[in-house]
Design a protein around this motif. Structure first.
Motif, PDB file in Angstrom:
ATOM      1  N   MET A   1      18.197   8.401  -0.474  1.00  0.00           N
ATOM      2  CA  MET A   1      17.125   7.666  -0.791  1.00  0.00           C
ATOM      3  C   MET A   1      16.574   6.751   0.744  1.00  0.00           C
ATOM      4  SD  MET A   1      16.811   7.728  -3.798  1.00  0.00           S
ATOM      5  CE  MET A   1      17.740   9.186  -4.323  1.00  0.00           C
ATOM      6  N   ASN A   2      15.646   6.582   0.522  1.00  0.00           N
ATOM      7  CA  ASN A   2      14.826   5.871   1.825  1.00  0.00           C
ATOM      8  C   ASN A   2      14.000   4.760   1.107  1.00  0.00           C
ATOM      9  OD1 ASN A   2      15.880   7.590   4.100  1.00  0.00           O
ATOM     10  ND2 ASN A   2      14.723   9.288   3.058  1.00  0.00           N
ATOM     11  N   ILE A   3      13.719   3.914   2.207  1.00  0.00           N
ATOM     12  CA  ILE A   3      12.812   2.752   1.804  1.00  0.00           C
ATOM     13  C   ILE A   3      11.897   2.752   2.922  1.00  0.00           C
ATOM     14  CG2 ILE A   3      12.524   0.187   1.355  1.00  0.00           C
ATOM     15  CD1 ILE A   3      15.340   0.331   0.123  1.00  0.00           C
ATOM     16  N   ARG A   4      10.553   2.424   2.751  1.00  0.00           N
ATOM     17  CA  ARG A   4       9.619   2.294   3.519  1.00  0.00           C
ATOM     18  C   ARG A   4       8.515   1.406   2.926  1.00  0.00           C
ATOM     19  NH1 ARG A   4       5.368   5.218   1.656  1.00  0.00           N
ATOM     20  NH2 ARG A   4       5.697   7.280   0.617  1.00  0.00           N
ATOM     21  N   ASP A  57      12.988   9.336  -2.638  1.00  0.00           N
ATOM     22  CA  ASP A  57      13.839  10.532  -2.145  1.00  0.00           C
ATOM     23  C   ASP A  57      13.133  11.691  -1.275  1.00  0.00           C
ATOM     24  OD1 ASP A  57      12.593  12.117  -3.937  1.00  0.00           O
ATOM     25  OD2 ASP A  57      14.370  12.110  -5.400  1.00  0.00           O
ATOM     26  N   ALA A  58      13.295  12.536  -1.094  1.00  0.00           N
ATOM     27  CA  ALA A  58      12.379  13.702  -0.377  1.00  0.00           C
ATOM     28  C   ALA A  58      11.195  14.134  -1.063  1.00  0.00           C
ATOM     29  CB  ALA A  58      13.199  15.097  -0.029  1.00  0.00           C
ATOM     30  N   GLU A  59      11.234  13.951  -2.545  1.00  0.00           N
ATOM     31  CA  GLU A  59      10.284  14.180  -3.391  1.00  0.00           C
ATOM     32  C   GLU A  59       9.352  13.495  -4.143  1.00  0.00           C
ATOM     33  OE1 GLU A  59      12.076  17.242  -5.987  1.00  0.00           O
ATOM     34  OE2 GLU A  59      13.107  17.934  -4.397  1.00  0.00           O
ATOM     35  N   GLU A  60       9.815  12.271  -4.319  1.00  0.00           N
ATOM     36  CA  GLU A  60       9.105  11.247  -5.144  1.00  0.00           C
ATOM     37  C   GLU A  60       9.629   9.631  -4.833  1.00  0.00           C
ATOM     38  OE1 GLU A  60       9.796  11.466  -9.323  1.00  0.00           O
ATOM     39  OE2 GLU A  60      11.662  12.360  -8.976  1.00  0.00           O
ATOM     40  N   ILE A  61       8.529   8.847  -5.417  1.00  0.00           N
ATOM     41  CA  ILE A  61       8.707   7.472  -5.360  1.00  0.00           C
ATOM     42  C   ILE A  61       9.613   7.173  -6.553  1.00  0.00           C
ATOM     43  CG2 ILE A  61       7.927   5.393  -5.423  1.00  0.00           C
ATOM     44  CD1 ILE A  61       5.624   6.344  -3.458  1.00  0.00           C
ATOM     45  N   LEU A  62      10.747   6.561  -6.475  1.00  0.00           N
ATOM     46  CA  LEU A  62      11.773   6.041  -7.431  1.00  0.00           C
ATOM     47  C   LEU A  62      11.406   4.683  -8.119  1.00  0.00           C
ATOM     48  CD1 LEU A  62      14.912   7.522  -6.323  1.00  0.00           C
ATOM     49  CD2 LEU A  62      13.106   8.627  -7.474  1.00  0.00           C
ATOM     50  N   GLY A  63      10.663   3.986  -7.284  1.00  0.00           N
ATOM     51  CA  GLY A  63      10.579   2.540  -7.541  1.00  0.00           C
ATOM     52  C   GLY A  63       9.784   1.623  -6.241  1.00  0.00           C
ATOM     53  N   PHE A  64       9.467   0.417  -6.580  1.00  0.00           N
ATOM     54  CA  PHE A  64       8.488  -0.439  -5.670  1.00  0.00           C
ATOM     55  C   PHE A  64       9.020  -1.724  -5.817  1.00  0.00           C
ATOM     56  CE2 PHE A  64       5.553  -0.586  -8.917  1.00  0.00           C
ATOM     57  CZ  PHE A  64       4.988  -1.675  -9.017  1.00  0.00           C
ATOM     58  N   ALA A  65       8.970  -2.235  -4.955  1.00  0.00           N
ATOM     59  CA  ALA A  65       9.314  -3.904  -4.870  1.00  0.00           C
ATOM     60  C   ALA A  65       8.200  -4.583  -4.126  1.00  0.00           C
ATOM     61  CB  ALA A  65      10.518  -4.329  -4.514  1.00  0.00           C
ATOM     62  N   THR A  66       7.720  -5.647  -4.365  1.00  0.00           N
ATOM     63  CA  THR A  66       6.718  -6.379  -3.507  1.00  0.00           C
ATOM     64  C   THR A  66       6.859  -7.787  -3.575  1.00  0.00           C
ATOM     65  OG1 THR A  66       4.449  -6.701  -3.441  1.00  0.00           O
ATOM     66  CG2 THR A  66       5.218  -6.594  -5.550  1.00  0.00           C
ATOM     67  N   ILE A  67       6.619  -8.545  -2.629  1.00  0.00           N
ATOM     68  CA  ILE A  67       6.420 -10.115  -2.082  1.00  0.00           C
ATOM     69  C   ILE A  67       4.993 -10.239  -2.523  1.00  0.00           C
ATOM     70  CG2 ILE A  67       6.749 -12.026  -0.899  1.00  0.00           C
ATOM     71  CD1 ILE A  67       8.925 -10.258   0.593  1.00  0.00           C
ATOM     72  N   ASN A  68       4.656 -11.188  -3.312  1.00  0.00           N
ATOM     73  CA  ASN A  68       3.433 -11.670  -3.789  1.00  0.00           C
ATOM     74  C   ASN A  68       3.177 -13.179  -3.562  1.00  0.00           C
ATOM     75  OD1 ASN A  68       2.621  -9.217  -5.361  1.00  0.00           O
ATOM     76  ND2 ASN A  68       4.447  -9.935  -6.541  1.00  0.00           N
ATOM     77  N   PRO A  69       2.108 -13.550  -3.207  1.00  0.00           N
ATOM     78  CA  PRO A  69       1.670 -14.788  -3.025  1.00  0.00           C
ATOM     79  C   PRO A  69       2.090 -15.576  -4.269  1.00  0.00           C
ATOM     80  CG  PRO A  69      -0.050 -13.558  -2.478  1.00  0.00           C
ATOM     81  CD  PRO A  69       0.496 -12.822  -3.098  1.00  0.00           C
ATOM     82  N   TYR A  70       3.040 -16.806  -3.997  1.00  0.00           N
ATOM     83  CA  TYR A  70       3.177 -17.481  -5.259  1.00  0.00           C
ATOM     84  C   TYR A  70       2.017 -18.408  -5.493  1.00  0.00           C
ATOM     85  CZ  TYR A  70       5.073 -21.576  -7.879  1.00  0.00           C
ATOM     86  OH  TYR A  70       5.464 -22.487  -8.707  1.00  0.00           O
ATOM     87  N   SER A  71       1.534 -19.015  -4.462  1.00  0.00           N
ATOM     88  CA  SER A  71       0.376 -19.839  -4.832  1.00  0.00           C
ATOM     89  C   SER A  71      -0.724 -19.683  -3.774  1.00  0.00           C
ATOM     90  CB  SER A  71       0.545 -21.542  -4.990  1.00  0.00           C
ATOM     91  OG  SER A  71      -0.427 -22.118  -5.064  1.00  0.00           O
ATOM     92  N   SER A  72      -1.971 -19.996  -3.873  1.00  0.00           N
ATOM     93  CA  SER A  72      -3.184 -20.086  -2.875  1.00  0.00           C
ATOM     94  C   SER A  72      -2.845 -21.420  -2.166  1.00  0.00           C
ATOM     95  CB  SER A  72      -4.451 -19.893  -3.205  1.00  0.00           C
ATOM     96  OG  SER A  72      -4.717 -20.880  -4.384  1.00  0.00           O
ATOM     97  N   ARG A  73      -2.118 -22.315  -2.595  1.00  0.00           N
ATOM     98  CA  ARG A  73      -1.986 -23.491  -1.730  1.00  0.00           C
ATOM     99  C   ARG A  73      -1.171 -23.446  -0.547  1.00  0.00           C
ATOM    100  NH1 ARG A  73      -1.117 -27.750  -6.806  1.00  0.00           N
ATOM    101  NH2 ARG A  73      -3.229 -27.411  -7.701  1.00  0.00           N
ATOM    102  N   CYS A  74      -1.580 -24.060   0.731  1.00  0.00           N
ATOM    103  CA  CYS A  74      -0.936 -23.808   1.677  1.00  0.00           C
ATOM    104  C   CYS A  74       0.741 -24.458   1.867  1.00  0.00           C
ATOM    105  CB  CYS A  74      -1.587 -24.540   2.913  1.00  0.00           C
ATOM    106  SG  CYS A  74      -2.089 -26.120   2.928  1.00  0.00           S
ATOM    107  N   ALA A  75       0.754 -25.470   0.810  1.00  0.00           N
ATOM    108  CA  ALA A  75       2.149 -25.927   0.869  1.00  0.00           C
ATOM    109  C   ALA A  75       3.260 -25.041   0.259  1.00  0.00           C
ATOM    110  CB  ALA A  75       1.967 -27.234   0.032  1.00  0.00           C
ATOM    111  N   TYR A  76       2.789 -23.784  -0.099  1.00  0.00           N
ATOM    112  CA  TYR A  76       3.536 -22.944  -0.762  1.00  0.00           C
ATOM    113  C   TYR A  76       3.598 -21.745   0.162  1.00  0.00           C
ATOM    114  CZ  TYR A  76       3.513 -25.832  -4.938  1.00  0.00           C
ATOM    115  OH  TYR A  76       3.480 -27.019  -5.795  1.00  0.00           O
TER     116      TYR A  76
END
Length: 162
Positions: A1-4, A57-76
């Motif tokens: 397994m690899n992550i990129r 793996d060598a053939e396919e994507i098994l999953g994904f993870a993401t960091i999304n903005p919590y809020s558009s306010r600069c305090a966050y």
């Protein structure tokens, strides 16, 4: 397994996995399956700090993870909201742990102070994973949204990174 880091070429695979999460009704309150344009706008039209990674793996994507903005306010600006989706064929095999640990490492490198997530309370496997990684239970939004006409509770979890 690899992550990129995810690329624009991964949109189709990410869309398929995300739509599984919608169809299975355990990972999101979304109800309409998404198209490539939606995924492109969600994950690839935002500041670099908010990243998406894929487990493959060598053939396919098994999953994904993401960091999304919590809020558009600069305090966050140092708070990221986490999303993680694993192809239904590969759930329960430890891949969520692998990709979530890598996402936490990336969040630290990108100077996030805290990660938060909102999960369906009935998603027992997901909630167990988050707690295993160190996310702490903050609270519950009672009857926060509807799935198939029924109100569902959403748990709130956080992970302080400092």
């Amino acid at each position: 397994m690899n992550i990129r880091k995810a690329t624009i070429n991964d949109i189709e695979s990410i869309k398929l996995i995300y739509n599984q999460g919608i169809e299975d009704r355990i990972a999101t309150l979304e109800t309409d399956v998404k198209d490539n344009e939606y995924i492109k706008n969600w994950l690839f039209r935002r500041p670099e700090k908010y990243t998406t990674i894929v487990l493959h793996d060598a053939e396919e994507i098994l999953g994904f993870a993401t960091i999304n903005p919590y809020s558009s306010r600069c305090a966050y600006s140092d708070v990221g909201e986490v999303s993680i989706y694993i192809d239904r064929e590969y759930r329960g095999k430890g891949f969520g742990t692998i990709i979530l640990l890598e996402l936490v490492k990336i969040a630290k490198n990108n100077k996030f102070h805290k990660l938060v997530l909102f999960a369906l309370e009935k998603n027992k496997a997901g909630n167990k994973l988050y707690e295993k990684i160190g996310f702490k239970h903050v609270g519950v939004f009672k009857e926060q949204g509807k799935i198939e006409g029924e109100y569902v509770d959403i748990v709130i979890k956080e992970l302080l990174l400092d």
